[in-house]
Design a protein around this motif. Structure first.
Motif, PDB file in Angstrom:
ATOM      1  N   ARG A  75       0.838  -1.227   0.000  1.00  0.00           N
ATOM      2  CA  ARG A  75       0.000   0.000   0.000  1.00  0.00           C
ATOM      3  C   ARG A  75       0.856   1.254   0.000  1.00  0.00           C
ATOM      4  NH1 ARG A  75      -5.584   0.439  -0.798  1.00  0.00           N
ATOM      5  NH2 ARG A  75      -5.904  -1.753  -1.166  1.00  0.00           N
ATOM      6  N   LYS A 113     -14.113 -12.885   1.267  1.00  0.00           N
ATOM      7  CA  LYS A 113     -12.939 -12.545   2.085  1.00  0.00           C
ATOM      8  C   LYS A 113     -13.132 -12.972   3.544  1.00  0.00           C
ATOM      9  CE  LYS A 113     -11.148  -8.956  -0.893  1.00  0.00           C
ATOM     10  NZ  LYS A 113     -10.781  -7.551  -1.104  1.00  0.00           N
ATOM     11  N   TYR A 141     -17.108  -5.364   7.585  1.00  0.00           N
ATOM     12  CA  TYR A 141     -16.936  -3.988   8.082  1.00  0.00           C
ATOM     13  C   TYR A 141     -18.006  -3.020   7.563  1.00  0.00           C
ATOM     14  CZ  TYR A 141     -14.000  -3.263   3.813  1.00  0.00           C
ATOM     15  OH  TYR A 141     -13.513  -3.197   2.540  1.00  0.00           O
ATOM     16  N   TYR A 193     -11.487   4.866  12.253  1.00  0.00           N
ATOM     17  CA  TYR A 193     -11.821   3.848  13.252  1.00  0.00           C
ATOM     18  C   TYR A 193     -11.316   4.192  14.659  1.00  0.00           C
ATOM     19  CZ  TYR A 193     -13.548   0.334   9.898  1.00  0.00           C
ATOM     20  OH  TYR A 193     -14.276  -0.366   8.968  1.00  0.00           O
ATOM     21  N   LEU A 220       7.404   1.126  10.284  1.00  0.00           N
ATOM     22  CA  LEU A 220       8.599   0.285  10.087  1.00  0.00           C
ATOM     23  C   LEU A 220       9.629   1.022   9.237  1.00  0.00           C
ATOM     24  CD1 LEU A 220       9.768  -2.570  10.509  1.00  0.00           C
ATOM     25  CD2 LEU A 220       8.551  -3.299   8.462  1.00  0.00           C
TER      26      LEU A 220
HETATM   27  N1  LIG Z   1       3.202   1.342   9.811  1.00  0.00           N
HETATM   28  C1  LIG Z   1       3.843   0.380   9.213  1.00  0.00           C
HETATM   29  O1  LIG Z   1       4.997   0.089   9.525  1.00  0.00           O
HETATM   30  C2  LIG Z   1       3.162  -0.394   8.121  1.00  0.00           C
HETATM   31  C3  LIG Z   1       3.811  -1.489   7.528  1.00  0.00           C
HETATM   32  C4  LIG Z   1       3.104  -2.210   6.559  1.00  0.00           C
HETATM   33  C5  LIG Z   1       1.826  -1.823   6.175  1.00  0.00           C
HETATM   34  N2  LIG Z   1       1.279  -0.717   6.752  1.00  0.00           N
HETATM   35  C6  LIG Z   1      -0.068  -0.266   6.372  1.00  0.00           C
HETATM   36  O2  LIG Z   1      -0.995  -1.267   6.666  1.00  0.00           O
HETATM   37  C7  LIG Z   1      -2.096  -1.161   5.778  1.00  0.00           C
HETATM   38  C8  LIG Z   1      -2.434  -2.517   5.198  1.00  0.00           C
HETATM   39  O3  LIG Z   1      -1.360  -2.956   4.411  1.00  0.00           O
HETATM   40  P1  LIG Z   1      -1.538  -4.273   3.539  1.00  0.00           P
HETATM   41  O4  LIG Z   1      -0.225  -4.549   2.925  1.00  0.00           O
HETATM   42  O5  LIG Z   1      -2.212  -5.322   4.328  1.00  0.00           O
HETATM   43  O6  LIG Z   1      -2.532  -3.734   2.406  1.00  0.00           O
HETATM   44  P2  LIG Z   1      -3.652  -4.541   1.616  1.00  0.00           P
HETATM   45  O7  LIG Z   1      -3.225  -5.938   1.376  1.00  0.00           O
HETATM   46  O8  LIG Z   1      -4.025  -3.699   0.474  1.00  0.00           O
HETATM   47  O9  LIG Z   1      -4.863  -4.571   2.655  1.00  0.00           O
HETATM   48  C9  LIG Z   1      -5.639  -3.460   2.974  1.00  0.00           C
HETATM   49  C10 LIG Z   1      -6.721  -3.970   3.863  1.00  0.00           C
HETATM   50  O10 LIG Z   1      -7.525  -2.880   4.343  1.00  0.00           O
HETATM   51  C11 LIG Z   1      -8.832  -3.399   4.486  1.00  0.00           C
HETATM   52  N3  LIG Z   1      -9.855  -2.385   4.575  1.00  0.00           N
HETATM   53  C12 LIG Z   1     -10.217  -1.457   3.643  1.00  0.00           C
HETATM   54  N4  LIG Z   1     -11.250  -0.713   4.097  1.00  0.00           N
HETATM   55  C13 LIG Z   1     -11.549  -1.178   5.333  1.00  0.00           C
HETATM   56  C14 LIG Z   1     -12.500  -0.832   6.307  1.00  0.00           C
HETATM   57  N5  LIG Z   1     -13.373   0.171   6.122  1.00  0.00           N
HETATM   58  N6  LIG Z   1     -12.508  -1.525   7.468  1.00  0.00           N
HETATM   59  C15 LIG Z   1     -11.633  -2.534   7.692  1.00  0.00           C
HETATM   60  N7  LIG Z   1     -10.692  -2.901   6.805  1.00  0.00           N
HETATM   61  C16 LIG Z   1     -10.653  -2.247   5.640  1.00  0.00           C
HETATM   62  C17 LIG Z   1      -9.011  -4.244   3.251  1.00  0.00           C
HETATM   63  O11 LIG Z   1     -10.075  -5.148   3.437  1.00  0.00           O
HETATM   64  P3  LIG Z   1     -10.910  -5.772   2.176  1.00  0.00           P
HETATM   65  O12 LIG Z   1      -9.897  -6.252   1.189  1.00  0.00           O
HETATM   66  O13 LIG Z   1     -11.695  -6.849   2.795  1.00  0.00           O
HETATM   67  O14 LIG Z   1     -11.731  -4.635   1.635  1.00  0.00           O
HETATM   68  C18 LIG Z   1      -7.662  -4.926   3.160  1.00  0.00           C
HETATM   69  O15 LIG Z   1      -7.641  -6.127   3.873  1.00  0.00           O
HETATM   70  C19 LIG Z   1      -1.724  -0.113   4.744  1.00  0.00           C
HETATM   71  O16 LIG Z   1      -2.349   1.105   5.081  1.00  0.00           O
HETATM   72  C20 LIG Z   1      -0.225  -0.006   4.893  1.00  0.00           C
HETATM   73  O17 LIG Z   1       0.257   1.256   4.505  1.00  0.00           O
HETATM   74  C21 LIG Z   1       1.916  -0.012   7.711  1.00  0.00           C
END
Ligand SMILES: NC(=O)c1ccc[n+]([C@@H]2O[C@H](COP(=O)([O-])OP(=O)(O)OC[C@H]3O[C@@H](n4cnc5c(N)ncnc54)[C@H](OP(=O)(O)O)[C@@H]3O)[C@@H](O)[C@H]2O)c1
Length: 323
Positions: free
Chosen positions: A41, A175, A190, A218, A262
């Motif tokens: 993402r 899902k 959700y 949230y 991270l």
């Molecule tokens: N801070 C850090 O170090 C770090 C590191 C890695 C990732 N991240 C962040 O973590 C997030 C997820 O990354 P990812 O790689 O897992 O991305 P991803 O595979 O694209 O997954 C995004 C997820 O968000 C969910 N989502 C979307 N709208 C939602 C809602 N209203 N309520 C609940 N869930 C919802 C999606 O669910 P559905 O597919 O079911 O719609 C999907 O599972 C990103 O924002 C990324 O930037 C942060």
């Protein structure tokens, strides 16, 4: 070398393959020839101009790769040219060659294909470091939002392996089924009133830990869903960056709200996290206790399609670019 560059901030159309200067392995670094790169993402945000890399890091998008060691920098021990490896990067992954501190490079997990391995280190490092950060313990209940996504699908399995009860949210029936298959005890759509449903499913108690990818949208619902002494860790801001925190609810529960990144951690912290991944997560992948859920591969030439697929909402699991 060939690399994906973004000509300006914007949509997938700004991505193109170009010839750029190859990096070299400086002292304490390794140079990898990329076999595959994970798509995250954060890559979309960087392409749009909202998530610039840390100072001194490559402007090229890409936070994780797998490949073979091409060159070993001065002072680096334990690696030789040709060794297979995976790497956690602060940037530079969508390229044929990547140079980075040796501490951020580890062997791939045993029995896992090297292309697949490219999509594991970022989620593994994120989930493990955050669950350590909030001290998730056996017997506790975790809520991880987006259980069918890269982070969520990994977090469900990791927490089940620890001996936790796991709740999750997802956006479609298909899902939600995937989340249950991965071990989720409570799987909530959700689009529904997941706060009320979660309260009921936990007998009114709430959850001990929340791993949140939504941020502002949230914040209130998450804090209300915490049990006494609960911990909310925010790692994503897909629902915005500024929310309202009800301190009364927080203090009445003796609860904690924290957030981590991270990518912006110093090299030594990243090296410690990556070493912990090699020690604790790779054996779980080798034994099958954690499995790779789903992945979709695109040749690097189709990087625009890979980004479109990630933002389409249709994806489950990881997206990988192959070189
Ligand atoms: N801070 C850090 O170090 C770090 C590191 C890695 C990732 N991240 C962040 O973590 C997030 C997820 O990354 P990812 O790689 O897992 O991305 P991803 O595979 O694209 O997954 C995004 C997820 O968000 C969910 N989502 C979307 N709208 C939602 C809602 N209203 N309520 C609940 N869930 C919802 C999606 O669910 P559905 O597919 O079911 O719609 C999907 O599972 C990103 O924002 C990324 O930037 C942060």
């Amino acid at each position: 070398m060939r690399a994906v560059i973004a000509t300006e901030p914007g949509g997938p159309e700004v991505l193109q393959i170009a010839d750029v200067e190859a990096p070299v392995a400086g002292p304490g670094e390794l140079l990898l020839r990329t076999v595959a790169a994970g798509v995250n993402r954060a890559d979309i945000l960087q392409r749009q101009g909202h998530y610039p890399p840390p100072r001194g890091t490559s402007e090229i998008i890409g936070l994780e790769v797998s490949g073979h060691i091409e060159a070993v920098g001065e002072g680096v021990q334990g690696w030789k040219a040709g060794d297979p490896a995976v790497a956690l990067l602060a940037g530079g992954g969508y390229a044929e060659l990547v140079a980075l501190p040796a501490g951020q490079v580890i062997r791939p997990p045993e029995g896992v294909d090297l292309v697949t391995a490219a999509g594991l280190i970022e989620v593994a490092a994120t989930v493990v470091s955050n669950m350590d950060h909030v001290h998730l313990a056996p017997g506790e209940t975790l809520l991880t939002h987006g259980g069918a996504g890269g982070i969520g699908s990994f977090a469900i399995q990791y927490a089940k392996g620890l001996g936790c009860r796991v709740a999750t949210t997802a956006g479609s029936a298909e899902k939600l089924d995937l989340c249950r298959e991965l071990g989720a005890d409570i799987a909530l759509d959700y689009h529904d009133d997941w706060v009320a449903q979660l309260k009921e499913a936990t007998g009114g108690r709430g959850v001990d830990v929340i791993l949140d990818v939504m941020g502002a949208k949230y914040l209130d619902a998450n804090v209300r869903s915490l049990a006494r002494r609960g911990r909310l860790v925010v790692i994503g801001m897909q629902g915005g960056i500024k929310g309202e925190l009800n301190l009364n609810v927080l203090l009445s529960k003796n609860a904690t709200v924290t957030a981590t990144s991270l990518r912006f951690r110093p090299v030594e912290e990243k090296a410690a996290i990556v070493a912990r991944v090699a020690e604790t997560v790779w054996p779980l992948l080798a034994s099958g206790a954690i499995r790779v859920v789903r992945e979709t591969r695109f040749p690097v030439e189709d990087v625009r399609a890979a980004h479109e697929h990630l933002t389409s909402g249709a994806n489950a699991g990881k997206i990988i670019l192959t070189f």
